[in-house]
Structures are given as C-alpha cells and as structure tokens.
Design a protein around this motif. Structure first.
Motif, PDB file in Angstrom:
ATOM      1  N   VAL A 149       5.716  18.543 -26.151  1.00  0.00           N
ATOM      2  CA  VAL A 149       6.293  18.283 -24.828  1.00  0.00           C
ATOM      3  C   VAL A 149       5.571  19.037 -23.703  1.00  0.00           C
ATOM      4  N   PRO A 150       5.265  20.330 -23.844  1.00  0.00           N
ATOM      5  CA  PRO A 150       4.572  21.007 -22.735  1.00  0.00           C
ATOM      6  C   PRO A 150       3.222  20.373 -22.389  1.00  0.00           C
ATOM      7  N   SER A 151       2.438  19.993 -23.401  1.00  0.00           N
ATOM      8  CA  SER A 151       1.136  19.384 -23.085  1.00  0.00           C
ATOM      9  C   SER A 151       1.334  17.996 -22.491  1.00  0.00           C
ATOM     10  N   MET A 152       2.353  17.275 -22.951  1.00  0.00           N
ATOM     11  CA  MET A 152       2.643  15.962 -22.372  1.00  0.00           C
ATOM     12  C   MET A 152       3.045  16.119 -20.903  1.00  0.00           C
ATOM     13  N   ALA A 153       3.858  17.121 -20.620  1.00  0.00           N
ATOM     14  CA  ALA A 153       4.276  17.374 -19.233  1.00  0.00           C
ATOM     15  C   ALA A 153       3.072  17.735 -18.363  1.00  0.00           C
ATOM     16  N   GLN A 157       1.757  15.854 -15.084  1.00  0.00           N
ATOM     17  CA  GLN A 157       1.575  16.573 -13.819  1.00  0.00           C
ATOM     18  C   GLN A 157       0.153  16.404 -13.283  1.00  0.00           C
ATOM     19  N   ASP A 158      -0.827  16.502 -14.175  1.00  0.00           N
ATOM     20  CA  ASP A 158      -2.218  16.327 -13.751  1.00  0.00           C
ATOM     21  C   ASP A 158      -2.452  14.909 -13.234  1.00  0.00           C
ATOM     22  N   GLY A 159      -1.921  13.930 -13.951  1.00  0.00           N
ATOM     23  CA  GLY A 159      -2.059  12.540 -13.525  1.00  0.00           C
ATOM     24  C   GLY A 159      -1.379  12.290 -12.191  1.00  0.00           C
ATOM     25  N   LEU A 160      -0.198  12.862 -12.005  1.00  0.00           N
ATOM     26  CA  LEU A 160       0.534  12.675 -10.745  1.00  0.00           C
ATOM     27  C   LEU A 160      -0.179  13.374  -9.591  1.00  0.00           C
ATOM     28  N   ALA A 161      -0.742  14.537  -9.871  1.00  0.00           N
ATOM     29  CA  ALA A 161      -1.458  15.279  -8.822  1.00  0.00           C
ATOM     30  C   ALA A 161      -2.713  14.554  -8.372  1.00  0.00           C
ATOM     31  N   ARG A 190       0.840  -1.211   0.000  1.00  0.00           N
ATOM     32  CA  ARG A 190       0.000   0.000   0.000  1.00  0.00           C
ATOM     33  C   ARG A 190       0.870   1.255   0.000  1.00  0.00           C
ATOM     34  N   CYS A 191       1.981   1.206   0.718  1.00  0.00           N
ATOM     35  CA  CYS A 191       2.885   2.357   0.764  1.00  0.00           C
ATOM     36  C   CYS A 191       3.518   2.624  -0.601  1.00  0.00           C
ATOM     37  N   HIS A 192       3.795   1.564  -1.329  1.00  0.00           N
ATOM     38  CA  HIS A 192       4.467   1.689  -2.624  1.00  0.00           C
ATOM     39  C   HIS A 192       3.481   1.948  -3.772  1.00  0.00           C
ATOM     40  N   ALA A 193       2.200   1.781  -3.529  1.00  0.00           N
ATOM     41  CA  ALA A 193       1.200   1.938  -4.600  1.00  0.00           C
ATOM     42  C   ALA A 193       1.257   3.303  -5.283  1.00  0.00           C
ATOM     43  N   PRO A 194       1.350   4.411  -4.544  1.00  0.00           N
ATOM     44  CA  PRO A 194       1.411   5.709  -5.235  1.00  0.00           C
ATOM     45  C   PRO A 194       2.621   5.830  -6.174  1.00  0.00           C
ATOM     46  N   LEU A 195       3.758   5.289  -5.756  1.00  0.00           N
ATOM     47  CA  LEU A 195       4.941   5.335  -6.604  1.00  0.00           C
ATOM     48  C   LEU A 195       4.724   4.496  -7.866  1.00  0.00           C
ATOM     49  N   ALA A 196       4.128   3.343  -7.718  1.00  0.00           N
ATOM     50  CA  ALA A 196       3.855   2.484  -8.873  1.00  0.00           C
ATOM     51  C   ALA A 196       2.878   3.175  -9.827  1.00  0.00           C
ATOM     52  N   GLN A 197       1.876   3.842  -9.277  1.00  0.00           N
ATOM     53  CA  GLN A 197       0.927   4.576 -10.117  1.00  0.00           C
ATOM     54  C   GLN A 197       1.627   5.711 -10.854  1.00  0.00           C
ATOM     55  N   ALA A 198       2.491   6.429 -10.163  1.00  0.00           N
ATOM     56  CA  ALA A 198       3.218   7.537 -10.781  1.00  0.00           C
ATOM     57  C   ALA A 198       4.107   7.022 -11.909  1.00  0.00           C
ATOM     58  N   GLN A 199       4.781   5.944 -11.648  1.00  0.00           N
ATOM     59  CA  GLN A 199       5.646   5.363 -12.670  1.00  0.00           C
ATOM     60  C   GLN A 199       4.832   4.930 -13.887  1.00  0.00           C
ATOM     61  N   ALA A 200       3.678   4.355 -13.668  1.00  0.00           N
ATOM     62  CA  ALA A 200       2.820   3.913 -14.774  1.00  0.00           C
ATOM     63  C   ALA A 200       2.338   5.099 -15.606  1.00  0.00           C
ATOM     64  N   ILE A 201       1.988   6.197 -14.954  1.00  0.00           N
ATOM     65  CA  ILE A 201       1.524   7.397 -15.659  1.00  0.00           C
ATOM     66  C   ILE A 201       2.626   7.956 -16.548  1.00  0.00           C
ATOM     67  N   VAL A 202       3.808   8.113 -15.985  1.00  0.00           N
ATOM     68  CA  VAL A 202       4.929   8.681 -16.743  1.00  0.00           C
ATOM     69  C   VAL A 202       5.335   7.748 -17.882  1.00  0.00           C
ATOM     70  N   THR A 203       5.424   6.461 -17.595  1.00  0.00           N
ATOM     71  CA  THR A 203       5.817   5.492 -18.619  1.00  0.00           C
ATOM     72  C   THR A 203       4.824   5.472 -19.773  1.00  0.00           C
ATOM     73  N   ALA A 204       3.538   5.457 -19.469  1.00  0.00           N
ATOM     74  CA  ALA A 204       2.508   5.417 -20.516  1.00  0.00           C
ATOM     75  C   ALA A 204       2.573   6.665 -21.394  1.00  0.00           C
ATOM     76  N   GLU A 205       2.747   7.812 -20.778  1.00  0.00           N
ATOM     77  CA  GLU A 205       2.793   9.064 -21.555  1.00  0.00           C
ATOM     78  C   GLU A 205       4.037   9.096 -22.436  1.00  0.00           C
ATOM     79  N   LEU A 206       5.168   8.673 -21.907  1.00  0.00           N
ATOM     80  CA  LEU A 206       6.395   8.648 -22.710  1.00  0.00           C
ATOM     81  C   LEU A 206       6.300   7.628 -23.844  1.00  0.00           C
ATOM     82  N   GLU A 207       5.660   6.505 -23.587  1.00  0.00           N
ATOM     83  CA  GLU A 207       5.480   5.504 -24.648  1.00  0.00           C
ATOM     84  C   GLU A 207       4.596   6.047 -25.770  1.00  0.00           C
ATOM     85  N   ARG A 208       3.523   6.759 -25.403  1.00  0.00           N
ATOM     86  CA  ARG A 208       2.656   7.358 -26.421  1.00  0.00           C
ATOM     87  C   ARG A 208       3.432   8.367 -27.266  1.00  0.00           C
TER      88      ARG A 208
END
Length: 106
Positions: free
Chosen positions: A90-94, A98-102, A25-43
């Motif tokens: 890049v700015p819209s991707m960022a 940021q919105d996903g991480l927030a 449970r403690c690591h879940a937010p980090l895993a979610q953040a990583q998934a968001i960034v990875t998915a956006e970079l892959e797109r």
C-alpha cells in the motif's frame, strides 16, 4: 476546475463548441487523476485476486489428495499471508499515485 468551467461560460462571444471544448480542457486534469488512481487500484486488486486464487488452487489440490482436516487452516494461513503481503504494498502504491497526480499539469 469549477471556476475554470465558469470562466468558459462567461465568454459571450464563444460558440457552443468552443465553450464545450474549454470545459473539457478544465475537466481534463480531473479525468487524468481519476484514471491514475483507478489503474493503480485495479492493478492492486488484480494482484490480490491472483494470490487468493493461488490459495484456493492449493486448497483444492490438498482436498483432492485427501488432507481435509488441515486444508481449512492452510487456506486461512495462505489468505492471511496474501493480505499481509498486499498491505505492505500500500505505501508504494500510494507513492505511485501521488507521483502520478503530481505530474498532472494544472
């Protein structure tokens, strides 16, 4: 995250499974953040790949038509255009990242 995990281990009455679930449970937010960034970079990378493939296809078609002298310049121009178009994304991707991480609950 690390303090959260450490607190999980401080509970002497908790079973091994409970501690493990607590740490997950403690690591879940980090895993979610990583998934968001990875998915956006892959797109982003997929879009850039498609653009460069289009440039390569156009160059290959021009070579087959016998326009060898100007194909290299056209390919370079096409690839530079791909780069420029994607730099503007890049700015819209960022912002999306940021919105996903927030939105990740802490």
């Amino acid at each position: 995250m690390f303090r959260c995990s450490a607190r999980c281990c401080e509970d002497g009455a908790a079973s091994m499974q409970e501690v493990q679930r607590c740490i997950e449970r403690c690591h879940a937010p980090l895993a979610q953040a990583q998934a968001i960034v990875t998915a956006e970079l892959e797109r982003f990378q997929d879009r850039l790949n498609r653009c460069t493939l289009r440039c390569n296809d156009e160059a290959r078609d021009a070579l087959e038509a016998g326009a060898q002298a100007r194909v290299r310049g056209q390919l370079d121009t096409c690839l530079a255009t791909c780069g420029d178009e994607h730099l503007r994304l890049v700015p819209s991707m960022a912002r999306k990242m940021q919105d996903g991480l927030a939105a990740i609950p802490q």
